[in-house]
Design an enzyme around this catalytic site. Structure first.
Site, PDB file in Angstrom:
ATOM      1  CE  LYS A 189      -1.704   3.191   1.931  1.00 26.22           C
ATOM      2  NZ  LYS A 189      -1.411   3.923   1.812  1.00 26.22           N
ATOM      3  CD  GLU A 264      13.392   1.076   8.548  1.00 25.11           C
ATOM      4  OE1 GLU A 264      13.485  -0.731   8.273  1.00 25.11           O
ATOM      5  OE2 GLU A 264      13.200   1.768   7.481  1.00 25.11           O
ATOM      6  CB  CYS A 298      13.332   8.927   8.725  1.00 22.97           C
ATOM      7  SG  CYS A 298      14.305   7.817   7.447  1.00 22.97           S
ATOM      8  CD  GLU A 397       9.537  13.150  11.678  1.00 25.13           C
ATOM      9  OE1 GLU A 397       8.954  13.013  11.905  1.00 25.13           O
ATOM     10  OE2 GLU A 397      10.492  11.850  10.966  1.00 25.13           O
TER      11      GLU A 397
HETATM   12  P1  NAD Z   1       2.372   8.277   7.369  1.00 23.99           P
HETATM   13  O1  NAD Z   1       2.510   8.259   8.769  1.00 23.99           O
HETATM   14  O2  NAD Z   1       1.201   9.432   6.705  1.00 23.99           O
HETATM   15  O3  NAD Z   1       1.580   7.883   6.089  1.00 23.99           O
HETATM   16  C1  NAD Z   1       2.652   6.767   6.004  1.00 23.99           C
HETATM   17  C2  NAD Z   1       1.628   5.226   4.829  1.00 23.99           C
HETATM   18  O4  NAD Z   1       0.761   4.576   6.466  1.00 23.99           O
HETATM   19  C3  NAD Z   1       1.023   5.600   4.119  1.00 23.99           C
HETATM   20  O5  NAD Z   1       1.151   4.952   2.709  1.00 23.99           O
HETATM   21  C4  NAD Z   1      -0.225   6.192   4.909  1.00 23.99           C
HETATM   22  O6  NAD Z   1      -1.853   5.977   3.557  1.00 23.99           O
HETATM   23  C5  NAD Z   1      -0.279   4.719   5.553  1.00 23.99           C
HETATM   24  N1  NAD Z   1      -1.509   4.992   6.558  1.00 23.99           N
HETATM   25  C6  NAD Z   1      -1.968   6.231   7.278  1.00 23.99           C
HETATM   26  N2  NAD Z   1      -2.312   5.620   8.211  1.00 23.99           N
HETATM   27  C7  NAD Z   1      -2.771   4.838   8.209  1.00 23.99           C
HETATM   28  C8  NAD Z   1      -3.109   3.517   9.071  1.00 23.99           C
HETATM   29  N3  NAD Z   1      -4.491   4.142   9.785  1.00 23.99           N
HETATM   30  N4  NAD Z   1      -3.132   2.456   9.053  1.00 23.99           N
HETATM   31  C9  NAD Z   1      -2.765   1.990   8.281  1.00 23.99           C
HETATM   32  N5  NAD Z   1      -1.391   2.612   7.287  1.00 23.99           N
HETATM   33  C10 NAD Z   1      -1.848   4.386   7.320  1.00 23.99           C
HETATM   34  O7  NAD Z   1       3.889   9.621   7.199  1.00 23.99           O
HETATM   35  P2  NAD Z   1       4.145   9.943   5.411  1.00 23.99           P
HETATM   36  O8  NAD Z   1       3.557  11.211   6.178  1.00 23.99           O
HETATM   37  O9  NAD Z   1       3.608   9.518   4.813  1.00 23.99           O
HETATM   38  O10 NAD Z   1       5.807   9.944   5.987  1.00 23.99           O
HETATM   39  C11 NAD Z   1       6.470  10.406   6.669  1.00 23.99           C
HETATM   40  C12 NAD Z   1       7.179  10.025   7.872  1.00 23.99           C
HETATM   41  O11 NAD Z   1       7.697   8.830   7.656  1.00 23.99           O
HETATM   42  C13 NAD Z   1       7.845  10.642   8.760  1.00 23.99           C
HETATM   43  O12 NAD Z   1       7.720  11.081   9.747  1.00 23.99           O
HETATM   44  C14 NAD Z   1       9.369  10.024   8.644  1.00 23.99           C
HETATM   45  O13 NAD Z   1      10.258   9.812   9.631  1.00 23.99           O
HETATM   46  C15 NAD Z   1       8.662   9.009   8.540  1.00 23.99           C
HETATM   47  N6  NAD Z   1       9.911   7.836   7.904  1.00 23.99           N
HETATM   48  C16 NAD Z   1      10.325   7.354   8.938  1.00 23.99           C
HETATM   49  C17 NAD Z   1      11.929   6.528   8.115  1.00 23.99           C
HETATM   50  C18 NAD Z   1      12.227   5.620   8.868  1.00 23.99           C
HETATM   51  O14 NAD Z   1      12.968   4.475   8.116  1.00 23.99           O
HETATM   52  N7  NAD Z   1      12.716   5.359  10.272  1.00 23.99           N
HETATM   53  C19 NAD Z   1      12.047   6.484   6.576  1.00 23.99           C
HETATM   54  C20 NAD Z   1      10.978   7.168   5.591  1.00 23.99           C
HETATM   55  C21 NAD Z   1       9.722   8.245   6.865  1.00 23.99           C
END
Ligand code: NAD
Length: 503
Positions: A189, A264, A298, A397
């Site tokens: 997804k 992550e 991240c 963040e």
């Molecule tokens: P997000 O959590 O908003 O979304 C990520 C994914 O989760 C999307 O595909 C979204 O549709 C899905 N999602 C949202 N709500 C959900 C739910 N209730 N159930 C299942 N899936 C759901 O994150 P974002 O805004 O897309 O990405 C940015 C974040 O990602 C930042 O906090 C960043 O630090 C983190 N990130 C972490 C790493 C790491 O390796 N630690 C790497 C890249 C990004």
């Protein structure tokens, strides 16, 4: 070069604009149930890119059933054959690296100078795990007096992979390659803000000979498609990359089906510059680790902790570099900072400039939008000085080109400040004192530490965070531990006694 990239983009978008982006289930492009779609726009210029399938619970179910049906054949396929297919996927990614880079750039706003490498890194992920397939089932031999015990690893089953929008292509390969190498089948997804390269990646894999049903893609929103995936009975584990709050939702959603999770999540990573550091190299790394990839990274070092004695000199040099960063069209190879992913994110990043001011910090550079780039989601890179640990910009963040500067006096104070946030993904230490470097690295509450270096990923090493930054590790064998179950088999020599009951 910009024109070459624009021409490539135009030709790459043709098919996508005509048909829209559909789900990929059991090897076929299919509409979402009810043919529902949502619109995808580019952060570069706000232009409409394409319609995207709006996946629902029903679509997730179809994909999970396809992944279940494909599991046995895929997980029992001879190693050499699975390895050959994953190398063919890598070949195909390399062949299409330019196309992937321009699509990713236009869909996410990430500068092309980084996206080219990102596509190649995606191929490298497949190659690395393809070569490790032969070792994936290996376990331990633990002989006892009367039994020989040995363990083996077996693929856990169909898994769900949920990815964010910041570097979607590379992050997807990072998760999907080890899952496939382990013998799992996948329902992916992708993030709703960046759907384009997720489909291209699955298409390239199918062209390379991946059997149908092994890799399925369902688009849609987190609260519907994402949530259904985490709740599905046939999905045995969820690998998730995204925000910390989303991680806790997923944990809750997955609880009734006892989902195994790998998270992550967010970060507020410190870079600590001691007075004996190689200041020129440290400066390069500080700028690179906060302002590359639009700061939407991240592992970016979003808190600079600099020793008081070098603070003035270091921050003056930093200010000069940040002011000169080139903001522009991400398809231009000269561009260092492109637009942020979406208007909502642009607003979020800009709102933190006000938060910083209200809390009493000082804006040294940026914090506004570039006058000449009104159409896209651009932000002038931000440098905030005089930050205190109590301030929000020292703790939350921002996930953009936004760096907070703090100072310290002693090693203990640097460690205390570094550990004062709820996150614990990574940290960077700059010093020539080898003993100090080891002490500080030991005492930092993070999953990863780089000493005298920016983040340089080595695939066999464990990648992941502690505290609110994540659960589990990626990379090398660590990935197989997540995507596989360990089974112990105990064989008796025939010499042990068996209690006799009922005589
Ligand atoms: P997000 O959590 O908003 O979304 C990520 C994914 O989760 C999307 O595909 C979204 O549709 C899905 N999602 C949202 N709500 C959900 C739910 N209730 N159930 C299942 N899936 C759901 O994150 P974002 O805004 O897309 O990405 C940015 C974040 O990602 C930042 O906090 C960043 O630090 C983190 N990130 C972490 C790493 C790491 O390796 N630690 C790497 C890249 C990004």
């Amino acid at each position: 070069m910009l024109n070459k990239n624009l021409r490539k983009l135009k030709s790459s978008l043709k098919g996508i604009q005509k048909t829209g982006i559909k789900n990929i289930i059991n090897g076929k492009h299919v509409n979402a149930t009810g043919r529902k779609t949502f619109e995808n726009h580019s952060p570069v210029d706000g232009e409409f890119i394409c319609n995207v399938a709006l996946g629902t619970e029903k679509d997730i179910d179809k994909a999970a059933q396809a992944a279940k049906a494909a599991f046995k054949a895929w997980s029992t396929m001879p190693h050499a054959e699975r390895k050959r297919i994953l190398h063919a996927v890598a070949d195909n990614i390399e062949k299409h690296a330019h196309e992937i880079a321009v699509l990713e750039s236009y869909d996410t706003g990430q500068p092309i100078r980084f996206m080219k490498k990102s596509a190649i890194r995606g191929a490298a992920n497949f190659r690395y795990f393809a070569d490790k397939i032969i070792d994936a089932p290996n376990g331990q031999s633990t002989p006892d007096t009367h039994h020989v015990n040995f363990s083996m690893r077996q693929a856990i089953g169909p898994v769900g992979i949920i990815t964010p929008w910041n570097v979607p292509f590379m992050l997807s390969t990072w998760k999907i390659a080890p899952a496939l190498a382990a013998g799992c089948t996948v329902v992916h997804k992708p993030a709703e803000f960046s759907p384009v390269t997720a489909n291209r990646l699955a298409e390239l894999a199918h062209e390379a000979g991946l059997p149908k049903g092994v890799w399925n893609v369902v688009h849609g929103f987190g609260e519907s498609a994402g949530k259904s995936l985490t709740e599905h009975e046939e999905i045995k584990a969820i690998a998730f990359v995204g925000e910390t709050t989303t991680g806790s939702h997923i944990m809750r959603q997955g609880a009734p089906t006892l989902k195994r999770v790998h998270f992550e999540l967010g970060g507020k990573n410190p870079v600590i510059v001691f007075k004996d550091a190689d200041l020129e190299r440290a400066l390069d790394a500080v700028v690179f680790m906060k302002y590359s990839l639009n700061g939407e990274r991240c592992t970016s070092s979003s808190r600079l902790l600099v020793h008081k004695s070098i603070y003035k000199k270091f921050v003056a040099a930093l200010k000069d570099r940040v002011s000169k960063l080139k903001v522009g069209n991400p398809l231009d190879p000269e561009t260092e900072i492109g637009p942020l992913i979406h208007k909502t994110h642009q607003d979020k990043v800009l709102s933190y400039v006000e938060v910083a001011k209200e809390d009493g910090a000082k804006v040294l550079v940026g914090g506004d939008t570039p006058a000449k780039l009104k159409k896209g989601c651009y932000v002038n890179p931000v440098l905030i000085d005089e930050v205190k640990t109590s301030m929000r910009v020292a703790n939350e963040e921002v996930f953009g080109p936004f760096l907070s500067v703090l100072t310290f006096d002693t090693e203990e104070e640097a460690i205390e400040i570094a550990n004062s946030v709820r996150y614990g993904l990574t940290a960077y230490i700059w010093t020539k004192d080898i003993e100090r470097a080891h002490r500080v690295a030991r005492d930092l509450e993070t999953g990863m530490v780089w000493i005298n270096s920016q983040n340089v990923r080595h695939l066999p090493t464990p990648f992941g965070g502690v505290k609110y930054s994540g659960i589990g590790r990626d990379g090398g064998d660590y990935s197989f531990d997540f995507y596989m179950e360990t089974k112990n088999i105990s064989v008796a020599y025939g010499t042990h006694s068996i209690p006799k009951l009922g005589q």
